[in-house]
Design a protein around this motif. Structure first.
Motif, PDB file in Angstrom:
ATOM      1  N   SER A   1      35.137  24.196  45.542  1.00 15.27           N
ATOM      2  CA  SER A   1      34.010  25.022  45.111  1.00 15.27           C
ATOM      3  C   SER A   1      34.394  26.476  44.861  1.00 15.27           C
ATOM      4  N   GLY A   2      35.506  26.879  45.404  1.00 10.51           N
ATOM      5  CA  GLY A   2      35.938  28.261  45.223  1.00 10.51           C
ATOM      6  C   GLY A   2      37.176  28.566  46.034  1.00 10.51           C
ATOM      7  N   GLY A   3      37.538  29.827  46.075  1.00  9.49           N
ATOM      8  CA  GLY A   3      38.716  30.241  46.824  1.00  9.49           C
ATOM      9  C   GLY A   3      39.075  31.674  46.479  1.00  9.49           C
TER      10      GLY A   3
ATOM     11  N   ARG B   1      35.750  35.684  35.340  1.00  5.73           N
ATOM     12  CA  ARG B   1      34.571  35.653  36.210  1.00  5.73           C
ATOM     13  C   ARG B   1      33.538  34.632  35.763  1.00  5.73           C
ATOM     14  N   SER B   2      33.292  34.526  34.469  1.00  8.67           N
ATOM     15  CA  SER B   2      32.228  33.632  33.998  1.00  8.67           C
ATOM     16  C   SER B   2      32.585  32.162  34.174  1.00  8.67           C
ATOM     17  N   ASP B   3      33.831  31.776  33.961  1.00  8.30           N
ATOM     18  CA  ASP B   3      34.231  30.369  34.049  1.00  8.30           C
ATOM     19  C   ASP B   3      34.663  29.961  35.451  1.00  8.30           C
ATOM     20  N   TYR B   4      35.035  30.926  36.295  1.00  6.62           N
ATOM     21  CA  TYR B   4      35.504  30.625  37.645  1.00  6.62           C
ATOM     22  C   TYR B   4      34.782  31.543  38.629  1.00  6.62           C
TER      23      TYR B   4
ATOM     24  N   LEU C   1      45.096  46.000  35.657  1.00  6.27           N
ATOM     25  CA  LEU C   1      45.329  44.655  35.144  1.00  6.27           C
ATOM     26  C   LEU C   1      44.620  43.605  35.996  1.00  6.27           C
ATOM     27  N   VAL C   2      44.690  43.725  37.315  1.00 11.07           N
ATOM     28  CA  VAL C   2      43.994  42.786  38.194  1.00 11.07           C
ATOM     29  C   VAL C   2      42.488  42.840  37.946  1.00 11.07           C
ATOM     30  N   GLY C   3      41.957  44.058  37.759  1.00 13.53           N
ATOM     31  CA  GLY C   3      40.528  44.190  37.468  1.00 13.53           C
ATOM     32  C   GLY C   3      40.136  43.519  36.160  1.00 13.53           C
ATOM     33  N   GLU C   4      40.965  43.678  35.114  1.00 11.28           N
ATOM     34  CA  GLU C   4      40.651  43.066  33.826  1.00 11.28           C
ATOM     35  C   GLU C   4      40.783  41.548  33.881  1.00 11.28           C
ATOM     36  N   LEU C   5      41.774  41.043  34.610  1.00 10.13           N
ATOM     37  CA  LEU C   5      41.921  39.596  34.753  1.00 10.13           C
ATOM     38  C   LEU C   5      40.736  39.014  35.512  1.00 10.13           C
ATOM     39  N   ALA C   6      40.287  39.716  36.549  1.00  5.53           N
ATOM     40  CA  ALA C   6      39.119  39.241  37.304  1.00  5.53           C
ATOM     41  C   ALA C   6      37.898  39.169  36.401  1.00  5.53           C
TER      42      ALA C   6
END
Length: 395
Positions: free
Chosen positions: A318-320, A272-275, A263-268
């Motif tokens: 910028s990120g985190g 990924r494209s927007d964040y 689930l963590v992999g799919e959420l990442a």
């Protein structure tokens, strides 16, 4: 080998002791299985027979199949036909049926041996004029099989009482194992149906998720953004049913360690494209098996907390990073989602019971209560980030 018919057998090992030991030994056979060879050796010990054949009736083929051969003779003196008979099938013709379908001890001779392809005839032709006896195994008139016993030539008729009691024990053993095998078959069929149900639910939910995503492509970016949380929530449930359907699963419980990783992999991947500047990581995932009634709420909670961090924790940054941990200690499970975003002061931490609270927060609060747990939010270290802890008792 001890013959329980011998007068010198003594009371130290009486028939009652023998039958009691049989009951204990036979109860230890694996589920649905019978050690037929052991049963044959027990009959040799009880009856004093030279050799014993145990045969079971195969109803759909109207034949008997030799399941075991046992002998009291030394290895070199065992008739070659004994072991070679094991696994062979024998038709039950009219003549042989007179022997097989009798619950009395029947002597086997040239007249009762039946046709040339029957086991009785084969035994008689191999052993000749020795003491061949047959005893049928029955339950409520249903023929289950029989014993063939070979005694030394000139032996008087075997003791019907002892052998009859043994036959009753074997009949109950056969019936018990029959029921166990039927139970195993029923459980297997039930598991297959359960797995197929999970597979169909997963496919139906995947279809719904695809339809929602397709609808989003026809909307403006602002409106489409409202659909993405729905898709993530559906996919969290899809993964549950997918794992329940997979080989190695019992179809009832989810390995939550593996589920969290997926689930963590799919959420990442979905964010990924927007964040692109935000990293989602799984720091720890302890082993736990949950039924879907626990796994689905917990999966949705994880999805909501991760989505909340992606959307709100890094505004103006910028990120985190977002870190997920799942721990099981002291009969308590903890799901922790923490970020190193801009953080909030205590008065700003949103509460689901406040007016205007997001659906995601309402879901987290409601589903945590469903797990009989509690949810805490706190400031991160150095005033940065937000830490969510959902704790609940392990089942």
């Amino acid at each position: 080998m001890r013959n329980l018919n011998d007068k010198n057998c003594g009371s130290a090992y009486s028939r009652s002791d023998f039958f009691a030991s049989l009951a204990v030994r036979y109860l230890q056979f694996p589920l649905g299985e019978i050690d037929y060879r052991q049963v044959g050796h027990d009959l040799v010990s009880l009856s004093g027979a030279q050799s014993v054949f145990l045969n079971l009736y195969v109803a759909d083929k109207h034949c008997i199949e030799t399941k075991a051969f046992a002998s009291s003779l030394a290895e070199g003196a065992v008739p070659s036909c004994g072991p070679s008979f094991v696994g062979r099938s024998w038709p039950v013709d009219d003549a042989a049926g007179k022997i097989f379908t009798s619950s009395e001890l029947i002597p086997v001779n040239a007249e009762t041996g039946g046709g040339s392809d029957t086991m009785a005839h084969s035994l008689f032709s191999r052993f000749g004029e020795v003491g061949l006896w047959a005893l049928g195994l029955f339950h409520d008139g249903r023929f289950l099989g029989n014993f063939f016993m070979v005694f030394d030539e000139g032996r008087q008729k075997p003791d019907r009482n002892g052998i009859g009691t043994f036959a009753e024990i074997v009949v109950h053993l056969l019936l018990r194992k029959e029921r166990e095998r039927q139970l195993q078959q029923n459980l297997t069929e039930k598991d297959l149906i359960l797995r197929e149900s999970h597979h169909r639910i997963k496919n139906n939910l995947s279809l719904i998720s695809s339809l929602v995503a397709l609808q989003g492509e026809l909307l403006s970016p602002e409106l489409a953004g409202l659909l993405y949380p729905i898709i993530n929530r559906i996919n969290a449930i899809v993964l549950i049913h997918e794992q329940l359907h997979e080989a190695g699963s019992d179809g009832k419980r989810v390995c939550f360690e593996a589920y969290v990783k997926r689930l963590v992999g799919e959420l990442a991947d979905s964010f990924r494209s927007d964040y692109s500047g935000i990293m989602l990581s799984l720091l720890r995932a302890d082993h736990a098996l949950f039924e879907d009634g626990t796994a689905i709420p917990l999966g949705i909670i994880l999805t909501e907390l991760v989505m909340n961090s992606f959307k709100h924790a890094f505004e103006g940054l910028s990120g985190g990073r977002i870190d997920v941990s799942f721990m099981c200690e002291d009969r308590t499970a903890q799901l922790i989602v923490q970020d190193d975003g801009r953080g909030m002061v205590s008065s700003e931490i949103p509460k689901p019971d406040r007016v205007g609270a997001s659906l995601g927060l309402v879901l987290v609060e409601s589903l945590t209560a469903q797990l009989q747990g509690h949810w805490e939010q706190s400031m991160g270290e150095n005033g940065r980030g937000l830490k969510n802890i959902v704790a609940f008792p392990l089942p």
